[in-house]
Scaffold this motif. Structure first.
Motif, PDB file in Angstrom:
ATOM      1  N   TYR A 120       0.976  -1.268  -0.162  1.00 51.33           N
ATOM      2  CA  TYR A 120      -0.024  -0.002   0.078  1.00 51.33           C
ATOM      3  C   TYR A 120       0.928   1.150   0.211  1.00 51.33           C
ATOM      4  O   TYR A 120       0.594   2.211  -0.616  1.00 51.33           O
ATOM      5  N   HIS A 121       2.036   1.077   0.878  1.00 54.49           N
ATOM      6  CA  HIS A 121       2.550   2.583   0.986  1.00 54.49           C
ATOM      7  C   HIS A 121       4.068   2.539   0.778  1.00 54.49           C
ATOM      8  O   HIS A 121       5.062   3.321   1.166  1.00 54.49           O
ATOM      9  N   ILE A 122       4.235   1.599  -0.198  1.00 56.29           N
ATOM     10  CA  ILE A 122       5.784   1.482  -0.805  1.00 56.29           C
ATOM     11  C   ILE A 122       6.399   3.024  -1.153  1.00 56.29           C
ATOM     12  O   ILE A 122       5.951   3.832  -1.488  1.00 56.29           O
ATOM     13  N   GLY A 123       7.625   3.346  -0.487  1.00 55.99           N
ATOM     14  CA  GLY A 123       8.094   4.604  -0.806  1.00 55.99           C
ATOM     15  C   GLY A 123       7.631   5.963   0.136  1.00 55.99           C
ATOM     16  O   GLY A 123       8.369   6.876   0.075  1.00 55.99           O
ATOM     17  N   LYS A 124       6.706   5.542   0.702  1.00 54.12           N
ATOM     18  CA  LYS A 124       6.301   6.544   1.621  1.00 54.12           C
ATOM     19  C   LYS A 124       6.908   6.777   2.999  1.00 54.12           C
ATOM     20  O   LYS A 124       7.368   5.511   3.698  1.00 54.12           O
ATOM     21  N   GLY A 125       6.614   7.838   3.663  1.00 53.17           N
ATOM     22  CA  GLY A 125       7.336   7.989   4.975  1.00 53.17           C
ATOM     23  C   GLY A 125       6.344   7.400   5.918  1.00 53.17           C
ATOM     24  O   GLY A 125       5.107   7.307   5.714  1.00 53.17           O
ATOM     25  N   PRO A 126       6.725   7.559   7.210  1.00 49.88           N
ATOM     26  CA  PRO A 126       5.625   6.955   8.235  1.00 49.88           C
ATOM     27  C   PRO A 126       4.547   7.984   8.306  1.00 49.88           C
ATOM     28  O   PRO A 126       4.433   8.887   8.148  1.00 49.88           O
ATOM     29  N   ASP A 127       3.488   7.118   9.129  1.00 50.33           N
ATOM     30  CA  ASP A 127       2.212   8.016   9.336  1.00 50.33           C
ATOM     31  C   ASP A 127       2.512   9.145  10.410  1.00 50.33           C
ATOM     32  O   ASP A 127       3.443   8.865  11.178  1.00 50.33           O
ATOM     33  N   THR A 128       2.185  10.363   9.802  1.00 52.51           N
ATOM     34  CA  THR A 128       2.460  11.451  10.751  1.00 52.51           C
ATOM     35  C   THR A 128       1.846  11.465  12.073  1.00 52.51           C
ATOM     36  O   THR A 128       2.521  11.867  13.118  1.00 52.51           O
ATOM     37  N   ARG A 129       1.015  10.809  12.486  1.00 53.10           N
ATOM     38  CA  ARG A 129       0.364  10.625  13.737  1.00 53.10           C
ATOM     39  C   ARG A 129       1.238   9.706  14.642  1.00 53.10           C
ATOM     40  O   ARG A 129       1.599  10.075  15.553  1.00 53.10           O
ATOM     41  N   SER A 130       1.993   8.592  13.849  1.00 52.22           N
ATOM     42  CA  SER A 130       2.865   7.752  14.549  1.00 52.22           C
ATOM     43  C   SER A 130       4.161   8.575  14.778  1.00 52.22           C
ATOM     44  O   SER A 130       4.561   8.636  16.117  1.00 52.22           O
ATOM     45  N   MET A 131       4.575   9.537  14.015  1.00 50.56           N
ATOM     46  CA  MET A 131       5.861   9.852  14.101  1.00 50.56           C
ATOM     47  C   MET A 131       5.640  11.086  15.214  1.00 50.56           C
ATOM     48  O   MET A 131       6.405  11.425  16.013  1.00 50.56           O
ATOM     49  N   ALA A 132       4.624  11.992  15.045  1.00 48.21           N
ATOM     50  CA  ALA A 132       4.138  12.820  16.085  1.00 48.21           C
ATOM     51  C   ALA A 132       4.029  12.115  17.728  1.00 48.21           C
ATOM     52  O   ALA A 132       4.810  12.642  18.547  1.00 48.21           O
ATOM     53  N   ASN A 133       3.551  11.120  17.620  1.00 53.06           N
ATOM     54  CA  ASN A 133       3.277  10.251  19.043  1.00 53.06           C
ATOM     55  C   ASN A 133       5.047   9.967  19.455  1.00 53.06           C
ATOM     56  O   ASN A 133       5.070   9.926  20.691  1.00 53.06           O
ATOM     57  N   ALA A 134       5.867   9.289  18.661  1.00 56.70           N
ATOM     58  CA  ALA A 134       7.021   8.922  18.729  1.00 56.70           C
ATOM     59  C   ALA A 134       7.907  10.052  19.480  1.00 56.70           C
ATOM     60  O   ALA A 134       8.603  10.025  20.405  1.00 56.70           O
ATOM     61  N   GLU A 135       7.771  11.191  18.773  1.00 57.20           N
ATOM     62  CA  GLU A 135       8.475  12.250  19.175  1.00 57.20           C
ATOM     63  C   GLU A 135       7.889  12.802  20.655  1.00 57.20           C
ATOM     64  O   GLU A 135       8.900  13.425  21.429  1.00 57.20           O
ATOM     65  N   LYS A 136       6.782  12.897  20.809  1.00 56.75           N
ATOM     66  CA  LYS A 136       6.065  13.119  21.989  1.00 56.75           C
ATOM     67  C   LYS A 136       6.868  12.332  23.084  1.00 56.75           C
ATOM     68  O   LYS A 136       7.014  12.808  24.151  1.00 56.75           O
ATOM     69  N   ASN A 137       7.081  11.196  22.860  1.00 53.26           N
ATOM     70  CA  ASN A 137       7.805  10.032  23.887  1.00 53.26           C
ATOM     71  C   ASN A 137       9.166  10.125  23.634  1.00 53.26           C
ATOM     72  O   ASN A 137       9.860   9.116  24.237  1.00 53.26           O
ATOM     73  N   GLY A 138       9.896  11.016  22.806  1.00 56.58           N
ATOM     74  CA  GLY A 138      11.454  11.096  22.806  1.00 56.58           C
ATOM     75  C   GLY A 138      12.114  10.113  21.707  1.00 56.58           C
ATOM     76  O   GLY A 138      13.112  10.040  21.971  1.00 56.58           O
ATOM     77  N   VAL A 139      11.233   9.771  20.925  1.00 57.77           N
ATOM     78  CA  VAL A 139      11.951   8.845  19.846  1.00 57.77           C
ATOM     79  C   VAL A 139      11.606   9.550  18.434  1.00 57.77           C
ATOM     80  O   VAL A 139      10.663   9.939  17.748  1.00 57.77           O
TER      81      VAL A 139
END
Length: 164
Positions: free
Chosen positions: A47-66
């Motif tokens: 479905y998502h070949i070549g795309k970046g991670p889901d922005t919600r997942s990245m935002a949550n990770a950043e909120k948790n220091g990753v």
């Protein structure tokens, strides 16, 4: 000792598996173990070949220091030879991976939550259609599962891979 190569697998490779890869990478760096591990993630679907991670997942990770970056790719039979351990996020992805496994496959396949000290039997739920609460739940599951995985790899000097 050669590097242990770990592959995290979910459906589309934009939420769970790149997050798991990001958490694992961070833990490896924090513990000064970068010379001992390689990691990647992929999806069983295209479905998502070549795309970046889901922005919600990245935002949550950043909120948790990753902080992580990734470009989605699809699981390939070659992954059985390129990796030592393959960690699907749920039963469906586990079955998809196992169905492609060649008889001479090198990699061991185990569900990600096998390393979760709270619940070793359940899936890592897909947060794609949910809200922030779902992404936070996935982060917490992966966070403790990654700690369990890394602990087992370190404590057992990676010998559990050859014993399975």
């Amino acid at each position: 000792m050669s590097k242990v190569k770990v592959l995290f697998v979910c459906l589309g490779n934009i939420c769970r598996s790149p997050l798991a890869e990001g958490i694992f990478r961070q833990r490896v760096i924090e513990q000064g173990l970068s010379d001992h591990f390689d990691m990647d993630s992929c999806g069983t679907a295209a479905y998502h070949i070549g795309k970046g991670p889901d922005t919600r997942s990245m935002a949550n990770a950043e909120k948790n220091g990753v902080i992580y970056d990734h470009s989605a790719r699809q699981f390939d039979v070659q992954d059985f030879y390129d990796f030592d351990i393959i960690l699907p996020m749920d039963d469906s992805n586990f079955e998809d991976v196992i169905s492609l496994r060649p008889p001479d496959a090198k990699a061991k396949v185990m569900k990600m939550r096998h390393f979760d000290p709270v619940d070793r039997e359940s899936d890592v739920p897909d947060p794609y259609y949910g809200g922030e609460k779902g992404f936070q739940e996935v982060f917490e599951i992966l966070d403790r599962s990654i700690d369990g995985l890394l602990e087992e790899l370190i404590i057992n000097n990676v010998t559990f891979l050859s014993a399975m």
